[in-house]
Design an enzyme around this catalytic site. Structure first.
Site, mmCIF file in Angstrom:
data_model
loop_
_atom_site.group_PDB
_atom_site.id
_atom_site.type_symbol
_atom_site.label_atom_id
_atom_site.label_comp_id
_atom_site.label_asym_id
_atom_site.label_seq_id
_atom_site.Cartn_x
_atom_site.Cartn_y
_atom_site.Cartn_z
ATOM 1 N N GLU A 1 5.844 5.959 -3.701
ATOM 2 C CA GLU A 1 6.210 7.175 -4.534
ATOM 3 C C GLU A 1 7.492 7.826 -4.006
ATOM 4 O O GLU A 1 8.246 8.388 -4.754
ATOM 5 C CB GLU A 1 4.929 8.181 -4.357
ATOM 6 N N SER B 1 3.956 2.897 -8.706
ATOM 7 C CA SER B 1 4.183 2.564 -7.068
ATOM 8 C C SER B 1 3.753 1.221 -6.657
ATOM 9 O O SER B 1 4.316 0.814 -5.660
ATOM 10 C CB SER B 1 3.526 3.757 -6.150
ATOM 11 N N HIS B 2 2.980 0.633 -7.462
ATOM 12 C CA HIS B 2 2.501 -0.844 -6.889
ATOM 13 C C HIS B 2 2.573 -1.860 -8.233
ATOM 14 O O HIS B 2 2.001 -2.792 -8.327
ATOM 15 C CB HIS B 2 1.106 -0.669 -6.245
#
Ligand code: NDP
Ligand code: PYC
Length: 339
Positions: free
Chosen positions: A187, A46-47
């Protein structure tokens, strides 16, 4: 369609080149590339590289100062101030961290206030810098309105990340780092792209009804983790890492940004503690005593936060980072190779 495995240094070069091509200065590009590659390396998709498009959009929209040089001021006392001057939080953190550590050793407890930064990143890379210097640390920041307060139905709070680290001798630190929403917004976006439903209890649709549809969730509101408890922690972050440091709250950041598809600008608060100074004169070494607690947690078959991440890192360091054909296509597009 085959996967590609890249060494960490190779992926770092690619991401840095993309960001330089997008217009960031070497100072900004280096710090941002490191945090994005760290996400990919540690299995925090997600990052990871998924964030590159958002950075490029934010640069193109003129919502980040691409050549910003952060300014550190720490005349006295426990507060170290870093003005990011509109650049990324990561560059500002790099500039202020050595001064924060020095001040923490002098005073026992010190704070770094980062103002006017563009923020999209995970916080654990910062926490690990401080725990690597033997300090305990907390970091937090607002984001932009995306989360309904417990009992509410519309976006107001940010996904407001909160991270903590504790140093350990001879092994990776104890670190947790989470969104104060049930999940990070990233997400939800990854579920949307994959065409998979969200777990129950993550989000509300624009009418305020529960939904598992990522599109509806992005248009509606996410939910805080732990009901009223997460809602209160998120509100605390708005207060002490927004209002108290003279920077924007999540609703204000969204007003200024005008979109949820770009990275917001606001502030960040980092607190650092010297365990030896706090425990001085009391029985027992704090780091040794912490190990007793960690052993007891592990002894029950539980895992420590970040254990999965450190295992992913070890695997990436040994075998490299494996990217899908689609991810490689995206990187090549971002490098201008399909033009
Ligand atoms: P997760 O829910 O994936 O993980 C949260 C933490 O809990 C991690 O430290 C994780 O460790 C740990 N953890 C997960 N499962 C267990 C378990 N079974 N036992 C013990 N510990 C566990 O994180 P989020 O999705 O909430 O957040 C992801 C990232 O998003 C964070 O890094 C955060 O900083 C970032 N973020 C950034 C924002 C911004 O505005 N800049 C906004 C919101 C989020 P492990 O990693 O080892 O699984
Ligand atoms: O994943 O919630 C998130 C997020 C918002 C801003 C940066 N990351």
């Amino acid at each position: 369609m085959t996967d590609t495995t890249l060494q960490i240094a190779e992926l770092t070069t690619i991401v840095t080149d993309i960001l330089l091509r997008g217009g960031l200065s070497p100072l900004q590009a280096d710090a941002v590339a490191r945090v994005i590659v760290a996400g990919e390396r540690d299995g925090c998709k997600s990052h990871g590289i998924y964030r590159i498009d958002g950075c490029l959009r934010t640069i193109a929209a003129g919502k980040v100062v691409p050549g910003a040089v952060p300014e550190v001021s720490a005349p006295d006392g426990a507060i170290v101030r870093v003005n990011a001057n509109g650049g990324y939080s990561n560059t500002a953190f790099d500039a202020g961290a050595p001064v924060l550590a020095e001040r923490t050793r002098e005073v026992g407890l010190a704070a770094m206030v980062i103002n006017d930064c563009t923020h999209f990143a995970a916080l654990w890379p910062e926490i690990e810098v401080l725990s690597g210097m033997g300090l305990a640390a907390m970091a937090m920041c607002p984001s932009y309105s995306a989360v309904a307060p417990a009992g509410g139905t519309a976006p107001l709070l940010g996904t407001n990340p909160f991270a903590f680290g504790w140093p350990r001798r001879g092994q990776p630190p104890y670190v947790f780092d989470f969104a104060t929403s049930v999940a990070a917004r990233g997400e939800i976006e990854l579920h949307r792209r994959a065409g998979t439903p969200l777990p129950e209890g993550w989000a509300l649709d624009p009418e305020g009804a529960p939904t598992t549809d990522p599109e509806q969730a992005l248009a509606g509101a996410m939910l805080p983790f732990g009901g009223h408890k997460g809602s209160a922690i998120s509100t605390m972050i708005e207060l002490i890492a927004g209002v108290m440091i003279g920077d924007l709250t999540s609703p204000e950041a969204l007003d200024v940004l005008g979109s949820t598809s770009l990275s917001p600008s606001h502030g960040e608060l980092v607190l650092a503690f010297d365990p030896a100074r706090f425990a001085a004169g009391r029985p027992g070494d704090p780091l040794d005593r912490a190990e007793t607690l960690f052993d007891a947690i592990l002894g029950q078959g539980a895992r420590l936060p970040s254990q999965r991440r450190f295992a992913a890192r070890a695997a990436a360091e040994e075998h490299g980072i494996t990217l899908s054909a689609e991810e490689m296509e995206t990187l090549n597009r971002q490098l201008g190779k399909d033009a």
